[in-house]
Design a protein around this motif. Structure first.
Motif, mmCIF file in Angstrom:
data_model
loop_
_atom_site.group_PDB
_atom_site.id
_atom_site.type_symbol
_atom_site.label_atom_id
_atom_site.label_comp_id
_atom_site.label_asym_id
_atom_site.label_seq_id
_atom_site.Cartn_x
_atom_site.Cartn_y
_atom_site.Cartn_z
ATOM 1 N N ALA A 1 0.835 -1.208 0.000
ATOM 2 C CA ALA A 1 0.000 0.000 0.000
ATOM 3 C C ALA A 1 0.868 1.255 0.000
ATOM 4 O O ALA A 1 0.604 2.202 -0.748
ATOM 5 N N GLN A 2 1.918 1.258 0.830
ATOM 6 C CA GLN A 2 2.795 2.433 0.860
ATOM 7 C C GLN A 2 3.600 2.564 -0.425
ATOM 8 O O GLN A 2 3.818 3.672 -0.918
ATOM 9 N N ALA A 3 4.028 1.431 -0.991
ATOM 10 C CA ALA A 3 4.774 1.470 -2.247
ATOM 11 C C ALA A 3 3.893 1.996 -3.377
ATOM 12 O O ALA A 3 4.354 2.760 -4.234
ATOM 13 N N CYS A 4 2.631 1.619 -3.366
ATOM 14 C CA CYS A 4 1.689 2.107 -4.374
ATOM 15 C C CYS A 4 1.529 3.620 -4.255
ATOM 16 O O CYS A 4 1.604 4.352 -5.248
ATOM 17 N N SER A 5 1.329 4.099 -3.031
ATOM 18 C CA SER A 5 1.224 5.551 -2.813
ATOM 19 C C SER A 5 2.487 6.259 -3.259
ATOM 20 O O SER A 5 2.437 7.329 -3.876
ATOM 21 N N ARG A 6 3.643 5.660 -2.967
ATOM 22 C CA ARG A 6 4.930 6.249 -3.376
ATOM 23 C C ARG A 6 5.008 6.325 -4.896
ATOM 24 O O ARG A 6 5.429 7.335 -5.459
ATOM 25 N N ALA A 7 4.613 5.254 -5.575
ATOM 26 C CA ALA A 7 4.667 5.237 -7.036
ATOM 27 C C ALA A 7 3.773 6.322 -7.643
ATOM 28 O O ALA A 7 4.170 6.997 -8.600
ATOM 29 N N PHE A 8 2.596 6.518 -7.066
ATOM 30 C CA PHE A 8 1.714 7.579 -7.573
ATOM 31 C C PHE A 8 2.299 8.955 -7.264
ATOM 32 O O PHE A 8 2.167 9.880 -8.071
ATOM 33 N N GLY A 9 2.942 9.114 -6.117
ATOM 34 C CA GLY A 9 3.611 10.373 -5.805
ATOM 35 C C GLY A 9 4.721 10.676 -6.793
ATOM 36 O O GLY A 9 4.898 11.824 -7.235
ATOM 37 N N GLN A 10 5.471 9.642 -7.165
ATOM 38 C CA GLN A 10 6.528 9.817 -8.160
ATOM 39 C C GLN A 10 5.938 10.189 -9.518
ATOM 40 O O GLN A 10 6.484 11.038 -10.230
ATOM 41 N N ALA A 11 4.814 9.567 -9.867
ATOM 42 C CA ALA A 11 4.152 9.900 -11.134
ATOM 43 C C ALA A 11 3.699 11.356 -11.137
ATOM 44 O O ALA A 11 3.855 12.065 -12.131
ATOM 45 N N LYS A 12 3.149 11.792 -10.018
ATOM 46 C CA LYS A 12 2.702 13.184 -9.907
ATOM 47 C C LYS A 12 3.875 14.150 -10.126
ATOM 48 O O LYS A 12 3.752 15.144 -10.848
ATOM 49 N N GLU A 13 5.030 13.840 -9.539
ATOM 50 C CA GLU A 13 6.224 14.682 -9.720
ATOM 51 C C GLU A 13 6.684 14.677 -11.169
ATOM 52 O O GLU A 13 7.049 15.723 -11.718
ATOM 53 N N ARG A 14 6.672 13.507 -11.807
ATOM 54 C CA ARG A 14 7.090 13.431 -13.212
ATOM 55 C C ARG A 14 6.144 14.224 -14.102
ATOM 56 O O ARG A 14 6.581 14.915 -15.026
ATOM 57 N N TRP A 15 4.829 14.124 -13.818
ATOM 58 C CA TRP A 15 3.862 14.886 -14.605
ATOM 59 C C TRP A 15 4.121 16.381 -14.459
ATOM 60 O O TRP A 15 4.087 17.116 -15.440
ATOM 61 N N ALA A 16 4.374 16.846 -13.248
ATOM 62 C CA ALA A 16 4.611 18.274 -13.015
ATOM 63 C C ALA A 16 5.826 18.745 -13.805
ATOM 64 O O ALA A 16 5.792 19.818 -14.439
ATOM 65 N N LYS A 17 6.896 17.972 -13.817
ATOM 66 C CA LYS A 17 8.099 18.340 -14.578
ATOM 67 C C LYS A 17 7.824 18.334 -16.077
ATOM 68 O O LYS A 17 8.285 19.205 -16.807
ATOM 69 N N ARG A 18 7.077 17.350 -16.529
ATOM 70 C CA ARG A 18 6.770 17.236 -17.952
ATOM 71 C C ARG A 18 5.884 18.383 -18.416
ATOM 72 O O ARG A 18 5.997 18.868 -19.538
ATOM 73 N N HIS A 19 4.976 18.848 -17.542
ATOM 74 C CA HIS A 19 4.033 19.904 -17.925
ATOM 75 C C HIS A 19 4.608 21.310 -17.792
ATOM 76 O O HIS A 19 4.103 22.237 -18.418
ATOM 77 N N ALA A 20 5.630 21.463 -16.978
ATOM 78 C CA ALA A 20 6.168 22.792 -16.660
ATOM 79 C C ALA A 20 6.537 23.639 -17.885
ATOM 80 O O ALA A 20 6.266 24.840 -17.891
ATOM 81 N N PRO A 21 7.133 23.080 -18.921
ATOM 82 C CA PRO A 21 7.529 23.925 -20.054
ATOM 83 C C PRO A 21 6.371 24.459 -20.897
ATOM 84 O O PRO A 21 6.578 25.337 -21.735
ATOM 85 N N PHE A 22 5.168 23.948 -20.704
ATOM 86 C CA PHE A 22 4.062 24.289 -21.595
ATOM 87 C C PHE A 22 3.115 25.299 -20.966
ATOM 88 O O PHE A 22 2.678 25.139 -19.835
ATOM 89 N N ARG A 23 2.800 26.338 -21.733
ATOM 90 C CA ARG A 23 1.841 27.331 -21.252
ATOM 91 C C ARG A 23 0.414 26.899 -21.530
ATOM 92 O O ARG A 23 -0.490 27.193 -20.774
#
Length: 197
Positions: free
Chosen positions: A60-82
């Motif tokens: 359960a904690q590993a799953c939450s961690r994986a989704f947290g990592q996905a959220k961070e990756r999405w934020a980095k991927r979206h940052a360059p786009f207006r």
């Protein structure tokens, strides 16, 4: 044997969660033992129960961690786009790429945990963690849609996200055959065409 400091204990806990998040996505919950997780974290098997009551609690904690990592990756991927629509297509392109297909331990937790979660009971902490993570990513994906009323945007986001997930699952299942990349390409082109219409 000297006691581990609180700071070191927290670092060890994080290392275990990170290793489990990667390994469970790669090989599934049944394909990984606690000893393998601890070894991947650079720790001994004996220390596991100082951090978790059970493998299920770790999952359960590993799953939450994986989704947290996905959220961070999405934020980095979206940052360059207006424009949100450009950020959305960047997510589509990354998700439906050969590199995502070939790196299950580092990619989408929606795909990586789905098979295991589907077999969990309704009151499972793993199912709860997965559902919360999925809801968050769906909200993010919906927010990247242009125009239309919220109900229509949500419905379209659910359909598009389901296509992305399904294409990645099928692509992994057929890796080594030309169909694998054809599935990714068809889903990616369909989603790009929708964005232009």
């Amino acid at each position: 044997m000297p006691r581990v400091s609180r700071k070191q204990s927290e670092a060890n806990h994080d290392a275990i969660c990170d290793a489990a998040a990667r390994l469970f996505r790669e090989r599934g919950l049944q394909g990984i033992s606690v000893a393998e997780v601890m070894s991947a974290a650079g720790l001994t098997h004996g220390g596991f129960y100082g951090h978790f009551d059970s493998k299920e609690a770790l999952a359960a904690q590993a799953c939450s961690r994986a989704f947290g990592q996905a959220k961070e990756r999405w934020a980095k991927r979206h940052a360059p786009f207006r424009k949100p629509s450009r950020a959305r297509l960047a997510t589509v392109d990354h998700h439906l790429s050969v590199s995502s297909r070939d790196a299950p331990g580092e990619s989408c937790p929606v795909v990586g945990f789905a098979g295991d979660v589907a077999r969990e009971p309704d009151d499972s902490p793993l199912r709860d963690a997965y559902t919360e993570g999925l809801k968050h990513l769906l909200a993010e994906f919906t927010a990247l849609s242009d125009g239309r009323d919220m109900s229509s945007r949500r419905r379209q986001a659910l359909a598009d996200f389901s296509m992305m997930i399904g294409a990645l699952v099928l692509s992994r299942a057929t890796r080594g055959d030309a169909l694998s990349e054809e599935l990714l390409d068809a889903a990616r082109k369909t989603l790009h065409a929708q964005e232009r219409s």
